[in-house]
Design a protein around this motif. Structure first.
Motif, PDB file in Angstrom:
ATOM      1  N   CYS A   3       0.652  -1.137   0.025  1.00  0.00           N
ATOM      2  CA  CYS A   3       0.145  -0.124  -0.075  1.00  0.00           C
ATOM      3  C   CYS A   3       0.872   1.171  -0.154  1.00  0.00           C
ATOM      4  O   CYS A   3       1.649   1.314   0.991  1.00  0.00           O
ATOM      5  CB  CYS A   3      -0.826   0.153   1.335  1.00  0.00           C
ATOM      6  N   PRO A   4       0.778   2.138  -0.947  1.00  0.00           N
ATOM      7  CA  PRO A   4       1.745   3.196  -1.120  1.00  0.00           C
ATOM      8  C   PRO A   4       1.281   4.508  -0.009  1.00  0.00           C
ATOM      9  O   PRO A   4       0.202   4.565   0.301  1.00  0.00           O
ATOM     10  CB  PRO A   4       1.596   3.655  -2.457  1.00  0.00           C
ATOM     11  N   PHE A   5       2.349   4.878   0.513  1.00  0.00           N
ATOM     12  CA  PHE A   5       2.309   6.041   1.594  1.00  0.00           C
ATOM     13  C   PHE A   5       2.656   7.250   0.866  1.00  0.00           C
ATOM     14  O   PHE A   5       3.800   7.462   0.671  1.00  0.00           O
ATOM     15  CB  PHE A   5       2.885   5.414   2.700  1.00  0.00           C
ATOM     16  N   PRO A   6       1.726   8.398   0.994  1.00  0.00           N
ATOM     17  CA  PRO A   6       2.219   9.767   0.670  1.00  0.00           C
ATOM     18  C   PRO A   6       3.512  10.191   1.630  1.00  0.00           C
ATOM     19  O   PRO A   6       3.521  10.010   2.781  1.00  0.00           O
ATOM     20  CB  PRO A   6       1.186  10.516   0.962  1.00  0.00           C
ATOM     21  N   ILE A   7       4.482  10.754   1.025  1.00  0.00           N
ATOM     22  CA  ILE A   7       5.555  11.004   1.898  1.00  0.00           C
ATOM     23  C   ILE A   7       5.733  12.819   2.103  1.00  0.00           C
ATOM     24  O   ILE A   7       6.726  13.056   2.604  1.00  0.00           O
ATOM     25  CB  ILE A   7       6.610  10.550   1.012  1.00  0.00           C
ATOM     26  N   ASP A   8       4.767  13.413   1.561  1.00  0.00           N
ATOM     27  CA  ASP A   8       4.746  14.802   1.635  1.00  0.00           C
ATOM     28  C   ASP A   8       3.693  15.366   2.470  1.00  0.00           C
ATOM     29  O   ASP A   8       3.653  16.660   2.918  1.00  0.00           O
ATOM     30  CB  ASP A   8       4.743  15.382   0.200  1.00  0.00           C
ATOM     31  N   VAL A   9       2.947  14.643   3.215  1.00  0.00           N
ATOM     32  CA  VAL A   9       2.018  14.909   4.058  1.00  0.00           C
ATOM     33  C   VAL A   9       2.055  14.141   5.477  1.00  0.00           C
ATOM     34  O   VAL A   9       2.763  13.044   5.614  1.00  0.00           O
ATOM     35  CB  VAL A   9       0.420  14.606   3.514  1.00  0.00           C
ATOM     36  N   SER A  10       1.446  14.603   6.351  1.00  0.00           N
ATOM     37  CA  SER A  10       1.562  14.045   7.878  1.00  0.00           C
ATOM     38  C   SER A  10       0.667  12.910   7.855  1.00  0.00           C
ATOM     39  O   SER A  10      -0.027  12.441   7.101  1.00  0.00           O
ATOM     40  CB  SER A  10       0.822  15.111   8.884  1.00  0.00           C
ATOM     41  N   PRO A  52      -0.777  11.789  19.487  1.00  0.00           N
ATOM     42  CA  PRO A  52      -1.043  12.980  18.708  1.00  0.00           C
ATOM     43  C   PRO A  52       0.237  13.672  18.091  1.00  0.00           C
ATOM     44  O   PRO A  52       0.195  13.968  16.972  1.00  0.00           O
ATOM     45  CB  PRO A  52      -1.614  13.934  19.441  1.00  0.00           C
ATOM     46  N   SER A  53       1.439  13.531  18.813  1.00  0.00           N
ATOM     47  CA  SER A  53       2.745  14.094  18.424  1.00  0.00           C
ATOM     48  C   SER A  53       2.969  13.405  17.105  1.00  0.00           C
ATOM     49  O   SER A  53       3.734  14.069  16.092  1.00  0.00           O
ATOM     50  CB  SER A  53       3.752  14.125  19.435  1.00  0.00           C
ATOM     51  N   LEU A  54       2.679  11.918  16.972  1.00  0.00           N
ATOM     52  CA  LEU A  54       3.300  11.041  15.909  1.00  0.00           C
ATOM     53  C   LEU A  54       2.464  11.496  14.545  1.00  0.00           C
ATOM     54  O   LEU A  54       2.680  11.198  13.754  1.00  0.00           O
ATOM     55  CB  LEU A  54       2.923   9.698  16.187  1.00  0.00           C
ATOM     56  N   TRP A  55       1.145  12.007  14.976  1.00  0.00           N
ATOM     57  CA  TRP A  55       0.286  12.168  13.766  1.00  0.00           C
ATOM     58  C   TRP A  55       0.691  13.420  12.854  1.00  0.00           C
ATOM     59  O   TRP A  55       0.081  13.540  11.527  1.00  0.00           O
ATOM     60  CB  TRP A  55      -1.289  12.499  14.267  1.00  0.00           C
ATOM     61  N   LEU A  56       1.296  14.232  13.570  1.00  0.00           N
ATOM     62  CA  LEU A  56       1.903  15.519  12.679  1.00  0.00           C
ATOM     63  C   LEU A  56       3.247  14.893  12.044  1.00  0.00           C
ATOM     64  O   LEU A  56       3.866  15.958  11.096  1.00  0.00           O
ATOM     65  CB  LEU A  56       2.324  16.325  13.753  1.00  0.00           C
ATOM     66  N   ARG A  57       3.709  13.645  12.222  1.00  0.00           N
ATOM     67  CA  ARG A  57       4.962  13.611  11.293  1.00  0.00           C
ATOM     68  C   ARG A  57       4.709  13.005   9.881  1.00  0.00           C
ATOM     69  O   ARG A  57       3.785  12.628   9.652  1.00  0.00           O
ATOM     70  CB  ARG A  57       5.789  12.595  12.288  1.00  0.00           C
ATOM     71  N   ALA A  80       1.530   2.538  10.682  1.00  0.00           N
ATOM     72  CA  ALA A  80       0.921   3.699  10.018  1.00  0.00           C
ATOM     73  C   ALA A  80       0.577   3.083   8.609  1.00  0.00           C
ATOM     74  O   ALA A  80      -0.683   3.281   8.183  1.00  0.00           O
ATOM     75  CB  ALA A  80       1.939   4.728   9.700  1.00  0.00           C
ATOM     76  N   ARG A  81       1.181   2.140   8.028  1.00  0.00           N
ATOM     77  CA  ARG A  81       0.864   1.500   6.790  1.00  0.00           C
ATOM     78  C   ARG A  81      -0.304   0.646   6.775  1.00  0.00           C
ATOM     79  O   ARG A  81      -1.212   0.511   6.057  1.00  0.00           O
ATOM     80  CB  ARG A  81       2.143   0.696   6.236  1.00  0.00           C
ATOM     81  N   ASP A 130       8.538   9.211   6.577  1.00  0.00           N
ATOM     82  CA  ASP A 130       9.951   9.116   6.629  1.00  0.00           C
ATOM     83  C   ASP A 130      10.589   9.688   8.033  1.00  0.00           C
ATOM     84  O   ASP A 130      11.755   9.329   8.301  1.00  0.00           O
ATOM     85  CB  ASP A 130      10.648   9.721   5.521  1.00  0.00           C
ATOM     86  N   GLN A 131       9.670  10.137   8.840  1.00  0.00           N
ATOM     87  CA  GLN A 131       9.967  10.493  10.298  1.00  0.00           C
ATOM     88  C   GLN A 131       9.914   9.328  11.082  1.00  0.00           C
ATOM     89  O   GLN A 131      10.113   9.559  12.441  1.00  0.00           O
ATOM     90  CB  GLN A 131       9.487  11.795  10.588  1.00  0.00           C
ATOM     91  N   LEU A 132       9.275   8.254  10.840  1.00  0.00           N
ATOM     92  CA  LEU A 132       8.887   7.288  11.664  1.00  0.00           C
ATOM     93  C   LEU A 132       9.910   6.041  11.993  1.00  0.00           C
ATOM     94  O   LEU A 132      10.654   6.009  10.874  1.00  0.00           O
ATOM     95  CB  LEU A 132       7.330   6.688  11.415  1.00  0.00           C
TER      96      LEU A 132
END
Length: 561
Positions: free
Chosen positions: A157-164, A190-195, A208-209, A198-200
């Motif tokens: 499943c592709p994951f967008p890399i430019d959005v949170s 919630p702090s993880l939802w804003l990342r 997340a996937r 590629d920051q995970l």
């Protein structure tokens, strides 16, 4: 024999959004009679798999493009013979020497994984594929992806890399559903939802996937129904026949997670499968999640073949169930030291609690705390409280202190969120507060009905007080936006902005404890800006609980007046 295709990590653009997709590991193959022979290696991509990980037999999708789900689907499928391809490495002197020394053939024959395996992927069922590394679990999932229309591979499943993260999960539905799915998949902070993706960490990326794949697959949950279902939790809206029963395929489940997170994730996945009528097939090497997952069928793979077993005890999710690591839990009085251990796990970790009355901790069998709840004294005036109690506490501080407490904090360890421990802790400790009424203001009330499950009455959503609204309007006239990245600089460098923000924070502190103005003056510009953002950005849900029938009748009469 076809050429090998390795796992390709690529960046694609679809609808203006960039995706990072780890493509499916399906090698090219050919059909021989009723046999599927893989001619690729362990990596590769099937021409029938879309960028979303969803099978499409008509054409190859562009990377990042979502595949349409096939309408016709038979939940009870018969898979053909599944084999590993023969291994014919390039002959070398070293290879020849090893073969001669140990009496091995230069060409390894094909190894049969399964023959005529019957798979039942009816809605609401979970199939667990178990076996040691190299037993053929991934190969079996790949065969399912080829032969089951509408199936979706989680790792493809592709994951967008430019959005949170919060923008990538359930992107076409309400934010409440996205937050609920992330919490259920072990990303409840919630702090993880804003990342960005590629920051995970690797473990966070897997979760997340998984959340994104669930949100894109099968029956979608009604976001409004996630709020208030006391008995069975999340409810599903009626779904069309498209994709009904098509399984979600998950490989290497929990491979990079420690035991408690893996068990909690398995527990929550069982709830999701049951409540949202999802068909899930997952493969894992772990032996410690079966009890929490409660699969309907287990497929055991070994070097000697395949064994499929139906689980008679796997039945549906019970409302009072708890994950295995929390069985035998106890709830006991605690103190501020217990809260201090959990404070860094709360999104409002820097706020002072004010006047604390009682603390309770929920501990596992090993004595380690899994959740904590804090009760304290309430602010003098609150509009929803006055409405719900018919003005009983207006200008009466003595009665307020004698009869009412506020639930200030409920913090569940991130590993155990979504497992039902929070409402159990609240439900059992509300009567132990020793007062007639307990209230709560919850910013997560629109996402998680934990307080309603604990027996509290949902009164309504709080609006920004008139005084705070006026300060916000004055700040905007000065060009200071609390959500702007430069708001901290504006608070520090612009005297007028700094005074207004300090006044707003001081008024808020004064409403919950003493010395509000002095406390606000001691905060740094960054702490002031963050506290003010929480004040103006929060629209918490107000809950109220009464210990006796008379109190409940008062609340009921006031709300219907």
């Amino acid at each position: 024999m076809g050429t090998n295709e390795t796992i390709a990590r690529q960046t694609a653009v679809a609808g203006g959004i960039r995706y990072e997709s780890c493509e499916a590991t399906i090698g090219k193959g050919r059909a021989e009679g009723n046999k599927v022979v893989r001619t690729g290696g362990s990596g590769g991509r099937s021409s029938g798999l879309s960028g979303s990980g969803c099978l499409d037999s008509t054409r190859r999708k562009r990377p990042g493009e979502l595949a349409s789900v096939v309408d016709a689907y038979d939940a009870r499928a018969l898979l053909p013979v599944i084999e590993t391809p023969p291994c014919r490495p390039v002959r070398s002197p070293r290879l020849t020497e090893v073969a001669l020394r140990f009496g091995l053939p230069l060409t390894a024959p094909a190894r049969r994984i399964a023959t005529g395996l019957k798979l039942d992927s009816s809605p609401g069922t979970i199939t667990l594929i178990k076996g040691p590394s190299g037993a053929g679990k991934t190969l079996l999932l790949e065969a399912m992806a080829r032969h089951l229309p509408g199936s979706r591979l989680v790792h493809a499943c592709p994951f967008p890399i430019d959005v949170s993260i919060i923008d990538a999960v359930a992107p076409t539905r309400g934010i409440d559903e996205a937050m609920g799915l992330l919490t259920a998949c072990g990303l409840g902070e919630p702090s993880l939802w804003l990342r960005r993706f590629d920051q995970l960490s690797e473990g966070e990326r897997f979760r997340a996937r998984l959340a994104r794949a669930i949100s894109m697959h099968g029956r979608a949950a009604d976001p409004c129904a996630l709020l208030r279902d006391h008995e069975s939790g999340w409810r599903s809206r009626p779904s069309s026949s498209r994709g009904r029963g098509a399984p979600l395929l998950c490989d290497e489940f929990g491979a990079g997670l420690h035991t408690r997170i893996a068990q909690a994730l398995a527990f929550n996945l069982r709830k999701l499968a049951t409540r949202q009528r999802l068909a899930i097939v997952l493969a894992t090497c772990r032996d410690d999640i079966e009890r929490d997952l409660r699969p309907d069928r287990i497929i055991h793979l070994s070097g000697h073949g395949c064994q499929s077993t139906a689980c008679a005890s796997a039945a549906r999710f019970e409302p009072d169930a708890v994950p295995s690591f929390a069985e035998g839990f106890c709830i006991e009085p605690g103190d501020l030291r217990d809260y201090a251990r959990f404070a860094p796990m709360h999104y409002r970790r820097r706020e002072n609690l004010g006047f604390v009355d009682k603390v309770f901790a929920l501990r596992g069998r090993d004595g380690e705390p899994l959740a904590v709840v804090v009760y304290g004294h309430a602010s003098l005036e609150l509009r929803p409280r006055n409405r719900a109690t018919g003005g009983r506490f207006v200008a009466n501080a003595k009665r307020l202190n004698e009869e009412l407490r506020v639930l200030k904090r409920l913090i569940v360890h991130p590993d155990a969120r979504g497992c039902g421990l929070g409402h159990r802790l609240v439900r059992e400790t509300l009567p132990q507060t020793g007062v007639r009424f307990v209230e709560c203001l919850s910013a997560m009330g629109l996402v998680n009905p934990v307080f309603e499950k604990a027996g509290m009455r949902r009164v309504g959503v709080c609006e920004l007080p008139a005084g705070q609204e006026r300060i916000l309007q004055r700040l905007r006239k000065l060009g200071a936006d609390p959500l702007d990245a430069g708001f901290v600089d504006a608070v520090r460098d612009n005297e007028s902005v700094g005074k207004l923000v300090s006044q707003a924070v001081g008024d808020w502190y004064r409403s919950i404890t003493a010395g509000g103005e002095a406390r606000a003056q001691r905060l740094s510009a960054r702490a002031l800006a963050q506290t003010y953002r929480q004040i103006v950005g929060s629209r918490p849900v107000y809950y109220l609980w009464a210990a006796d029938d008379e109190g409940n009748q008062l609340i009921e009469a006031s709300l219907h007046a």
